[in-house]
Design an enzyme around this catalytic site. Structure first.
Site, PDB file in Angstrom:
ATOM      1  N   HIS A  18       0.846  -1.206   0.000  1.00 14.13           N
ATOM      2  CA  HIS A  18       0.000   0.000   0.000  1.00 14.13           C
ATOM      3  C   HIS A  18       0.881   1.257   0.000  1.00 14.13           C
ATOM      4  O   HIS A  18       0.610   2.215  -0.729  1.00 14.13           O
ATOM      5  CB  HIS A  18      -0.898   0.041   1.247  1.00 14.13           C
ATOM      6  N   LYS A  42     -15.489  -7.220   6.644  1.00 12.29           N
ATOM      7  CA  LYS A  42     -14.342  -8.100   6.874  1.00 12.29           C
ATOM      8  C   LYS A  42     -13.955  -8.307   8.347  1.00 12.29           C
ATOM      9  O   LYS A  42     -12.962  -8.971   8.615  1.00 12.29           O
ATOM     10  CB  LYS A  42     -13.119  -7.549   6.128  1.00 12.29           C
ATOM     11  N   ARG A  91      -1.889  -6.328  -8.299  1.00  7.61           N
ATOM     12  CA  ARG A  91      -0.649  -7.060  -8.002  1.00  7.61           C
ATOM     13  C   ARG A  91      -0.476  -8.231  -8.956  1.00  7.61           C
ATOM     14  O   ARG A  91       0.532  -8.369  -9.622  1.00  7.61           O
ATOM     15  CB  ARG A  91      -0.687  -7.599  -6.555  1.00  7.61           C
ATOM     16  N   SER A 129      -2.746  -7.715   3.258  1.00  8.13           N
ATOM     17  CA  SER A 129      -3.031  -7.548   4.687  1.00  8.13           C
ATOM     18  C   SER A 129      -3.442  -8.888   5.293  1.00  8.13           C
ATOM     19  O   SER A 129      -3.048  -9.234   6.402  1.00  8.13           O
ATOM     20  CB  SER A 129      -4.155  -6.532   4.888  1.00  8.13           C
TER      21      SER A 129
END
Ligand code: PNS
Length: 162
Positions: A18, A42, A91, A129
């Protein structure tokens, strides 16, 4: 008129991927507004306040980076902030489908909003993460994948890691 890009996400917690993306954004835009989602499905490890504090601390010497929280639709937040560019990271190929759906949904909801995809450094392309939290929880070393202050915060939240 300053050119602002909004970089939305959960950032639970912020990784070096990030950070890399935000700095790339700063090379293109006058201001990068990091928008931390409040009401995520989440069940985050860090509270919104903790995430905001950590991100502000990481970029304390980088005045182009502004950090705010938001809830509800991203396009509504963009309108409130008078911003039109969303930055998201791509990514690996598997990111594409979800990102493509979000970009098109945002375009439908707010035709004025444009999504710009940036790619992080290749050595961070597997960092997420979710994996950082999992590896840390299982005692693996995640230093180098997250900023030092995030690493310390993880160790406080999940002391079994070190
Ligand atoms: O870090 P994440 O979890 O991949 O970020 C996802 C995020 C926050 C960008 C996305 O969930 C979002 O924009 N949520 C706000 C709700 C919204 O606008 N939904 C419609 C567009 S997909």
């Amino acid at each position: 008129m300053k050119r602002t890009a909004v970089y939305p996400g959960t950032f639970d917690p912020m990784t070096n991927g990030h950070v890399d993306l935000i700095r790339r954004g700063c090379h293109i835009f006058d201001r990068v507004l990091v928008a931390v989602l409040i009401d995520t499905e989440k069940a985050p490890l860090f509270t919104v306040e903790e995430r905001l504090q950590m991100i502000r601390a990481i970029f304390r010497r980088e005045p182009k980076v502004v950090v705010k929280s938001f809830s509800g639709l991203l396009v509504e937040f963009m309108r409130k902030e008078k911003a039109r560019i969303v930055v998201r990271g791509l990514r690996v190929v598997s990111d594409f489908e979800h990102e493509f759906q979000m970009a098109l949904m945002n375009r439908r909801l707010g035709p004025e909003v444009e999504t710009l995809f940036l790619t992080p450094k290749e050595e961070l392309s597997y960092t997420s993460s979710r994996l950082v939290k999992q590896v840390h929880q299982l005692g693996g070393d995640v230093s180098g994948l997250v900023p030092a202050l995030v690493h310390r915060a993880l160790a406080r939240k999940i002391p079994t890691g070190d």
